[in-house]
Design a protein around this motif. Structure first.
Motif, short mmCIF file in Angstrom:
data_model
loop_
_atom_site.label_atom_id
_atom_site.label_comp_id
_atom_site.label_asym_id
_atom_site.label_seq_id
_atom_site.Cartn_x
_atom_site.Cartn_y
_atom_site.Cartn_z
N LEU A 271 0.83 -1.21 0.00
CA LEU A 271 0.00 0.00 0.00
C LEU A 271 0.86 1.26 0.00
O LEU A 271 0.58 2.22 -0.72
N GLN A 272 1.92 1.21 0.79
CA GLN A 272 2.79 2.39 0.90
C GLN A 272 3.49 2.65 -0.43
O GLN A 272 3.48 3.77 -0.94
N GLU A 273 4.06 1.59 -1.01
CA GLU A 273 4.79 1.77 -2.28
C GLU A 273 3.85 2.14 -3.43
O GLU A 273 4.20 2.94 -4.29
N ALA B 29 -4.09 3.68 -16.41
CA ALA B 29 -3.96 3.51 -14.97
C ALA B 29 -3.91 2.04 -14.59
O ALA B 29 -3.21 1.65 -13.65
N VAL B 30 -4.63 1.21 -15.35
CA VAL B 30 -4.62 -0.24 -15.08
C VAL B 30 -3.27 -0.82 -15.50
O VAL B 30 -2.69 -1.66 -14.79
N GLU B 31 -2.74 -0.36 -16.63
CA GLU B 31 -1.40 -0.79 -17.06
C GLU B 31 -0.37 -0.40 -16.01
O GLU B 31 0.54 -1.17 -15.67
N ALA B 32 -0.52 0.81 -15.46
CA ALA B 32 0.43 1.25 -14.44
C ALA B 32 0.35 0.36 -13.21
O ALA B 32 1.37 0.00 -12.62
N LEU B 33 -0.89 -0.02 -12.85
CA LEU B 33 -1.07 -0.88 -11.68
C LEU B 33 -0.44 -2.25 -11.91
O LEU B 33 0.32 -2.76 -11.07
N PHE C 88 3.24 -2.08 -11.83
CA PHE C 88 3.72 -1.95 -10.45
C PHE C 88 3.66 -3.31 -9.73
O PHE C 88 4.59 -3.69 -9.01
N MET C 89 2.57 -4.03 -9.96
CA MET C 89 2.41 -5.33 -9.28
C MET C 89 3.51 -6.31 -9.67
O MET C 89 4.07 -7.02 -8.82
N GLN C 90 3.84 -6.34 -10.97
CA GLN C 90 4.90 -7.25 -11.42
C GLN C 90 6.24 -6.86 -10.83
O GLN C 90 7.01 -7.69 -10.34
N ASP C 91 6.49 -5.56 -10.83
CA ASP C 91 7.74 -5.05 -10.29
C ASP C 91 7.83 -5.35 -8.78
O ASP C 91 8.87 -5.79 -8.28
N PHE C 92 6.71 -5.13 -8.09
CA PHE C 92 6.68 -5.38 -6.64
C PHE C 92 6.98 -6.85 -6.34
O PHE C 92 7.75 -7.17 -5.43
#
Lengths: 348, 348
Positions: free
Chosen positions: B300-302, B332-336, B339-343
């Motif tokens: 959530l923080q990241e 925005a969904v692509e960005a999410l 981010f999820m893959q990177d996380f």
């Protein structure tokens, strides 16, 4: 609405309070909106000097919905309530209440065309009534109580939609105060309610949680998603009121505004007329007629061209009506009276 | 909310439509606001292809108030209604209705933790029910009906708060559609209702006029002062939807957005999980968990630091929840998902 409030709302539109989004896009459960909500309540409590044993609720539905919801919440299904009726909105409050409580019209000035207050000695109050309801200012008829009615120990309920925050009042005299926000606060679709906490327990009939004031109070007015925009604009308006010097300063400003307009009417030698008993005249809404009603259309057209808006009277009364809510600056009243004098000269 | 809508609202704030004042300062009975109101209804009728024998109402109180008001209006005091319950909001609709109608839970997936739809062959529908109520999309549980339930001749009532306007629907299959505006339309405190006109005559029990849908319909949703700001923002949003190509275009866009996110979850090798039966998954609200819940706070923080907002799941479920309402752009969904893959790589 005050220009400062609109300018602030404009500035905040795309990025409210550093959130990177509009206030309309905030979760009402989020920290930022929670702070706004708490500040708004604190400002209202400070401005109106609301005692701690009163709950403050921010609701929806306009005053009209609460005409119905108040009897559901304050009266038993077989109870009765007293209504003091001094104009259109009082009539409406009683008629919307009737399915939920036995309505006793304790006083009415309808037979006097609502041109004066019913004399106190003629009121037929019932000491066993669940509450006494009155309309502190009648928007259409332009009549206003200048003192809080003395009704003994029965809880006093006031629809203050059109004069809330216009002067300091002693909240402890009331059981419940409510106001649709669109007259003297700002945004339509938002309702401010101040309710003595012990009355929250009065609702005994079967009803949905969403209609119970006690549930709204327990949930901090977030029983469901509130009108967040209305809450925000109300908050900005309360801040503006504090900057203006609070309700004592507004009362003085409103007194001067009303005096200026009534003086122009009464001093026009009958060219303009306000028919309301002087003791019952509203500081907020001033209906007036021209000596010759065939000039009404010209008056409206010329006044609008002169930048004076919304002077057309309610269809029930005809003629003109000037509203002098908090947000109306004294200069606007001067402009109106100047226009009226000039109009009378030109169309004498 | 769409950026174009907010920018327009910002531009209009001090001078809406050449009036020299804010839309909030307009009389709802004035010509200018009347045009806005009519255009908004016309745009909604066009976008949703609403047949002429349906009334369009613009109301207040959020969906929750109408949980209570719908049984008052559609059922006799001694009548019953069927409820299909597939999540939190369906439960709530039934519980708020209970003081006004005998509630028959015709189907529920509560025993399955709302992770799938109750199979059609198990529904216990009553042919004499006043109506059948369902929640077309459950915001918290992330389950959505992908077909309109077949309930025979009993009027079908749908709470579409969180998926209205997300795809074309056949309005003629419904008795009543309603939606709190704050999910997929915009402003909180505004309700859109589409109601088959013959059902307006169903309300027979004693009740206030302000609670009767027939009275609102007869008054063009101006029985009392409406939430004018909500009406205005809704109007701007409908114009934006038309510019985007209408509901068919939104449906395609929403399909792609949802597929993108579910693919990222299902393709994460168990790092992320959505527990909902694939056939019942919502296109609008996607709850998901991390394989290790001790990473929730870091996620959530990241994600917030990366500009991805409001991903915290509802407290009832925990974990995360992404909402993919109309206003959320595909980027925005692509960005999410990026981010999820990177996380997952960094915290694998």
């Amino acid at each position: 609405m005050p220009l400062a409030v609109l300018e602030r709302a404009q500035r905040d539109m795309l990025d409210w309070n550093g959130s990177g989004a509009s206030v309309m896009e905030q979760s009402h459960r989020g920290k930022r909106f929670g702070e706004l909500a708490a500040q708004t309540e604190a400002d209202l409590r400070q401005l109106m000097a609301i005692p701690d044993d009163y709950a403050v609720l921010f609701l929806q539905g306009g005053a009209t919905q609460h005409f119905a919801q108040i009897p559901m919440n304050l009266a038993a299904a077989d109870g009765s309530a007293d209504y003091l009726i001094t104009g259109h909105w009082g009539e409406k409050a009683a008629s919307e209440a009737a399915p939920y409580v036995r309505v006793n019209v304790a006083a009415s000035s309808k037979a006097q065309n609502y041109l004066r207050m019913p004399p106190r000695e003629e009121w037929q109050l019932d000491p066993n009534a669940a509450y006494v309801h009155y309309t502190s200012n009648e928007t259409i008829h332009g009549v206003e109580y200048h003192d809080i009615p003395d009704v003994g120990d029965v809880p006093l309920v006031a629809d203050m939609s059109s004069n809330i925050l216009s002067e300091p009042i002693d909240v402890s005299r009331f059981g419940l105060i409510y106001a649709g926000a669109q007259k003297n606060i700002g945004p339509a679709g938002f309702v401010v309610m101040v309710m003595r906490r012990d009355l929250l327990q009065r609702a005994t009939r079967p009803m949905a949680r969403i209609l119970r004031y006690a549930e709204h109070a327990a949930a901090g007015s977030m029983l469901n998603t509130p009108n967040t925009w209305g809450w925000y604009i109300t908050g900005l308006t309360l801040q503006w009121l504090k900057e203006q010097g609070g309700l004592a300063a507004m009362a003085e400003r409103n007194r001067v505004k009303a005096e200026t307009l009534y003086r122009a009417i009464d001093g026009s030698g009958g060219y303009y007329r306000n028919p309301v008993d002087v003791a019952a005249r509203s500081r907020m809404n001033v209906p007036f007629t021209l000596h010759d009603s065939t000039l009404d259309a010209v008056f409206l057209q010329e006044s609008e061209a002169a930048g004076l808006m919304a002077l057309k009277g309610h269809k029930a009364l005809g003629g003109m009506r000037a509203s002098l809510y908090n947000a109306v600056p004294p200069e606007a009243v001067e402009a109106l009276t100047g226009f009226m004098q000039d109009f009378a000269k030109r169309h004498g």
